[in-house]
Design an enzyme around this catalytic site. Sequence first.
Site, PDB file in Angstrom:
ATOM      1  N   HIS A  23      41.358  47.434  40.510  1.00 49.66           N
ATOM      2  CA  HIS A  23      40.827  48.367  39.523  1.00 49.66           C
ATOM      3  C   HIS A  23      41.802  48.547  38.358  1.00 49.66           C
ATOM      4  CE1 HIS A  23      38.257  51.878  38.408  1.00 49.66           C
ATOM      5  NE2 HIS A  23      39.379  52.289  37.835  1.00 49.66           N
ATOM      6  N   GLU A  24      43.023  48.911  38.683  1.00 51.23           N
ATOM      7  CA  GLU A  24      43.998  49.206  37.634  1.00 51.23           C
ATOM      8  C   GLU A  24      44.494  47.941  36.931  1.00 51.23           C
ATOM      9  OE1 GLU A  24      44.478  52.114  36.522  1.00 51.23           O
ATOM     10  OE2 GLU A  24      43.302  53.084  38.097  1.00 51.23           O
ATOM     11  N   HIS A  27      41.946  47.058  34.325  1.00 50.56           N
ATOM     12  CA  HIS A  27      42.126  47.890  33.133  1.00 50.56           C
ATOM     13  C   HIS A  27      43.220  47.305  32.242  1.00 50.56           C
ATOM     14  CE1 HIS A  27      39.414  51.072  34.039  1.00 50.56           C
ATOM     15  NE2 HIS A  27      40.120  51.658  34.972  1.00 50.56           N
TER      16      HIS A  27
END
Length: 211
Positions: A23-24, A27
């Site tokens: 997820h990160e 990003h």
Amino acid sequence: MNIPNITLMLLRIPGLLFAMAIHEASHGYVSYLQGDDTPKKQGRLTLNPIVHIDIIGMISLMLLGFGWAKPVMTDPRNYKNPKLGMGLTALAGPLANIFGALLLAILLKVNYKYNFIQNQYLNLIIEQALQLNIFFAIFNMLPIPPLDGSKVLFIFLPASYMNFVYRYEMIGQILLIACLFLAPYLLSYILTPGYLIVSHIINSILGILPF
């Protein structure tokens, strides 16, 4: 198989780390692709879960099934189109979790056919990781500041909406934390329809695969 709660919590840890990392990192990578090297300077363009962990968010994920990781810092001033860039960067995390869930679902389907993973606990780890990735994506897509969903709307709404999000980001964060620990079943009620929709899409994709 009847699994004690404490054992189930421990079995969730690999899935939590996987969900947070992809997820990160997503990003950060999408922000980097748009000309912002801030995530790279902070060492966030990695799948090493240690650098992405937020302790409170991880405990919440273990206990309640939804939570958050340590946010990747970005500098939208480096984007050619800051409004669009922030929206795309926000969208990258939930999409990465859904893609991760799809890969895990494919792995489980192949294993169901060929039974190459015979350890029941390893199978449970994969199942938990699949579920947590979906819930992580759906939770983060809620249109509540500071969650990703509030920033994905930057793509579609006028620039004045950005000021609204940043003005009420702290209030939204306080309300989310309060809801997580005081009324977790309310969030579960809200997230379940999204979970079912994503699960149906994943199962539909599995149904057309030639194995």
